[in-house]
Design a protein around this motif. Structure first.
Motif, short mmCIF file in Angstrom:
data_model
loop_
_atom_site.label_atom_id
_atom_site.label_comp_id
_atom_site.label_asym_id
_atom_site.label_seq_id
_atom_site.Cartn_x
_atom_site.Cartn_y
_atom_site.Cartn_z
N PHE A 150 19.11 1.66 -74.63
CA PHE A 150 17.89 2.44 -74.88
C PHE A 150 17.31 2.91 -73.56
O PHE A 150 16.90 4.08 -73.43
CB PHE A 150 16.89 1.57 -75.65
CG PHE A 150 15.61 2.27 -75.97
CD1 PHE A 150 15.51 3.11 -77.08
CD2 PHE A 150 14.48 2.10 -75.19
CE1 PHE A 150 14.32 3.77 -77.38
CE2 PHE A 150 13.29 2.73 -75.48
CZ PHE A 150 13.22 3.58 -76.58
N ARG A 151 17.26 2.03 -72.58
CA ARG A 151 16.70 2.38 -71.27
C ARG A 151 17.51 3.50 -70.61
O ARG A 151 16.95 4.46 -70.07
CB ARG A 151 16.67 1.15 -70.37
CG ARG A 151 16.08 1.39 -68.99
CD ARG A 151 16.05 0.12 -68.16
NE ARG A 151 17.39 -0.37 -67.87
CZ ARG A 151 17.85 -1.57 -68.20
NH1 ARG A 151 17.08 -2.40 -68.89
NH2 ARG A 151 19.08 -1.94 -67.89
N LYS A 152 18.81 3.40 -70.69
CA LYS A 152 19.67 4.39 -70.04
C LYS A 152 19.53 5.76 -70.69
O LYS A 152 19.48 6.80 -70.01
CB LYS A 152 21.13 3.92 -70.12
CG LYS A 152 22.11 4.89 -69.48
CD LYS A 152 23.54 4.35 -69.56
CE LYS A 152 24.53 5.32 -68.92
NZ LYS A 152 25.92 4.80 -69.03
N THR A 153 19.43 5.78 -72.01
CA THR A 153 19.40 7.05 -72.75
C THR A 153 18.05 7.73 -72.67
O THR A 153 17.97 8.97 -72.55
CB THR A 153 19.77 6.82 -74.22
OG1 THR A 153 21.04 6.15 -74.28
CG2 THR A 153 19.86 8.15 -74.97
N PHE A 154 16.96 6.95 -72.68
CA PHE A 154 15.63 7.54 -72.83
C PHE A 154 14.69 7.23 -71.67
O PHE A 154 13.47 7.32 -71.82
CB PHE A 154 14.99 7.06 -74.15
CG PHE A 154 15.83 7.34 -75.36
CD1 PHE A 154 15.99 8.65 -75.82
CD2 PHE A 154 16.46 6.31 -76.04
CE1 PHE A 154 16.77 8.93 -76.94
CE2 PHE A 154 17.24 6.57 -77.16
CZ PHE A 154 17.40 7.88 -77.61
N ALA A 155 15.22 6.88 -70.52
CA ALA A 155 14.39 6.49 -69.38
C ALA A 155 13.39 7.57 -68.99
O ALA A 155 12.27 7.26 -68.56
CB ALA A 155 15.28 6.14 -68.18
N ASP A 156 13.78 8.84 -69.15
CA ASP A 156 12.88 9.92 -68.73
C ASP A 156 11.70 10.11 -69.69
O ASP A 156 10.78 10.89 -69.41
CB ASP A 156 13.65 11.23 -68.59
CG ASP A 156 14.31 11.68 -69.91
OD1 ASP A 156 14.59 10.79 -70.75
OD2 ASP A 156 14.52 12.88 -70.08
N ARG A 157 11.71 9.38 -70.81
CA ARG A 157 10.60 9.49 -71.78
C ARG A 157 9.81 8.19 -71.87
O ARG A 157 9.01 8.01 -72.78
CB ARG A 157 11.16 9.88 -73.15
CG ARG A 157 11.71 11.33 -73.13
CD ARG A 157 12.69 11.58 -74.25
NE ARG A 157 12.12 11.33 -75.57
CZ ARG A 157 12.85 11.38 -76.70
NH1 ARG A 157 14.16 11.64 -76.64
NH2 ARG A 157 12.26 11.15 -77.87
N ILE A 158 10.05 7.29 -70.94
CA ILE A 158 9.37 5.99 -70.92
C ILE A 158 8.59 5.86 -69.62
O ILE A 158 9.10 6.19 -68.54
CB ILE A 158 10.37 4.84 -71.05
CG1 ILE A 158 11.19 4.97 -72.34
CG2 ILE A 158 9.65 3.49 -71.01
CD1 ILE A 158 12.37 4.01 -72.41
N THR A 159 7.36 5.38 -69.70
CA THR A 159 6.54 5.11 -68.52
C THR A 159 6.06 3.67 -68.59
O THR A 159 5.62 3.20 -69.65
CB THR A 159 5.32 6.04 -68.46
OG1 THR A 159 5.76 7.40 -68.47
CG2 THR A 159 4.49 5.79 -67.22
N VAL A 160 6.16 2.96 -67.49
CA VAL A 160 5.65 1.59 -67.40
C VAL A 160 4.58 1.56 -66.31
O VAL A 160 4.82 2.00 -65.18
CB VAL A 160 6.76 0.58 -67.08
CG1 VAL A 160 6.19 -0.84 -67.01
CG2 VAL A 160 7.88 0.65 -68.12
N SER A 161 3.41 1.06 -66.66
CA SER A 161 2.30 1.03 -65.72
C SER A 161 1.68 -0.37 -65.68
O SER A 161 1.83 -1.16 -66.62
CB SER A 161 1.20 2.02 -66.12
OG SER A 161 1.69 3.34 -66.17
N GLY A 162 0.96 -0.63 -64.60
CA GLY A 162 0.14 -1.85 -64.52
C GLY A 162 -1.15 -1.61 -65.27
O GLY A 162 -1.19 -0.93 -66.29
#
Length: 348
Positions: A212-224
């Motif tokens: 999932f991370r490899k395929t959709f990394a550009d649509r995921i944001t992780v923030s503090g």
């Protein structure tokens, strides 16, 4: 009620409050109480008649509790399970009906208690009752109820937890859960996922399923940590991870911003217990499937959100809550009287 005694017992070893440490421990407690009372006195809820009814005592010894406690004792147990001395609670239990209240579903068993009221939506035993405290009414803003996507059509999904809960929640998802998320993102390219509150951003990224991370990394944001009041602007939905608790305050902010909250039904999770009628969804896969339904029919999202706000606002009636509490008081006294009769019989 003619009189309310607020007694800060501090379950410490006998004689502690008469020791040389007394002043050291009384000072911060007294300062906190004074600050809280000042805030209450300046609030719109304050009424001068309450000053004559409310009496506060800090940390009495167990042997003088009988001069302080009234006909029924309401004991606040806290928000986390504790392993503490119970000199005061045992002394009260010998003398009075005891109603215990907890701040979280994580606390489920409380000693020296006739009746426990808890926010947990679960199968209750005979000395436990489900009770949700009233909340301020959540507004319905018509222009915000209907989702209007930005120019690029993005549908923003939010998930937020503090500390390491994001990482633990993601690691708890199973293969079926990740397959459902993958299908959602593959079918609806407009979805974006923002995970907020990460203690360790790299650890959260690593907790995402590799495919999932490899395929959709550009649509995921992780923030503090972020400004929550701003993050909900234009969001499509806020959804919880089933493997961890918490984030109830964040969910309330989402509802206040007219963003629907999706959470699995779980009596031990405070976010699930936020609603008087518990969520019907028991599996995370169902939540993901519901997002797909909303993507196809935005009116169903609007209807869900309206029902959710109405559901929460159903507990804002203070008179109804007062009647509910009177029933709780009566049941507590009945249990105490039965307990007292049993003891008298046992003592001969």
């Amino acid at each position: 009620m003619d009189r309310i005694d607020l007694v800060i017992t501090a379950e410490l070893r006998p004689g502690f409050w008469n020791s040389s440490n007394e002043r050291q421990h009384h000072a911060p407690i007294s300062a906190a109480l004074e600050s809280a009372l000042d805030g209450f006195a300046s609030s719109t809820a304050h009424h001068e008649s309450m000053d004559r009814k409310i009496h506060i005592t800090v940390a009495p010894e167990a042997d003088i509790l009988r001069t302080l406690i009234g006909q029924l004792v309401i004991r606040y147990e806290g928000t986390v399970p504790t392993h503490q001395c119970r000199f005061c609670s045992k002394a009260m239990f010998e003398q009075r009906p005891i109603l215990a209240t907890v701040g979280t579903a994580a606390v489920s068993r409380v000693p020296d208690t006739d009746l426990l009221i808890t926010p947990a939506n679960r199968d209750h035993h005979d000395r436990e009752m489900h009770f949700l405290r009233p909340l301020a009414k959540f507004p319905i803003v018509p222009e915000r109820m209907v989702f209007v996507p930005p120019d690029d059509g993005t549908k923003l999904l939010l998930t937020g937890y503090a500390n390491d809960k994001l990482e633990r929640g993601l690691l708890a998802l199973g293969a079926d859960d990740w397959d459902a998320l993958s299908d959602l993102f593959a079918t609806y390219p407009e979805f974006r996922w923002h995970l907020i509150g990460a203690q360790d951003i790299d650890a959260v990224w690593s907790a995402l399923a590799p495919g999932f991370r490899k395929t959709f990394a550009d649509r995921i944001t992780v923030s503090g940590m972020v400004e929550l009041e701003d993050i909900f602007e234009g969001a499509f939905a806020f959804f919880a991870l089933p493997g961890v608790g918490g984030s109830g305050t964040t969910a309330k902010l989402a509802i206040r911003s007219n963003v629907p909250v999706l959470v699995c039904r779980n009596g031990d999770r405070d976010m699930s217990n936020m609603f008087p009628t518990p969520p019907a969804h028991r599996e995370f896969v169902v939540i993901v499937q519901l997002l797909a339904v909303w993507a196809d029919d935005i009116d169903k999202r609007t209807a869900f959100l309206a029902d959710q706000i109405d559901n929460i606002n159903g507990r804002t009636d203070l008179e109804a809550k007062a009647r509910e509490m009177q029933n709780v008081f009566r049941r507590t006294v009945d249990i105490f009287l039965a307990r007292k009769r049993e003891k008298e019989v046992a003592d001969g």
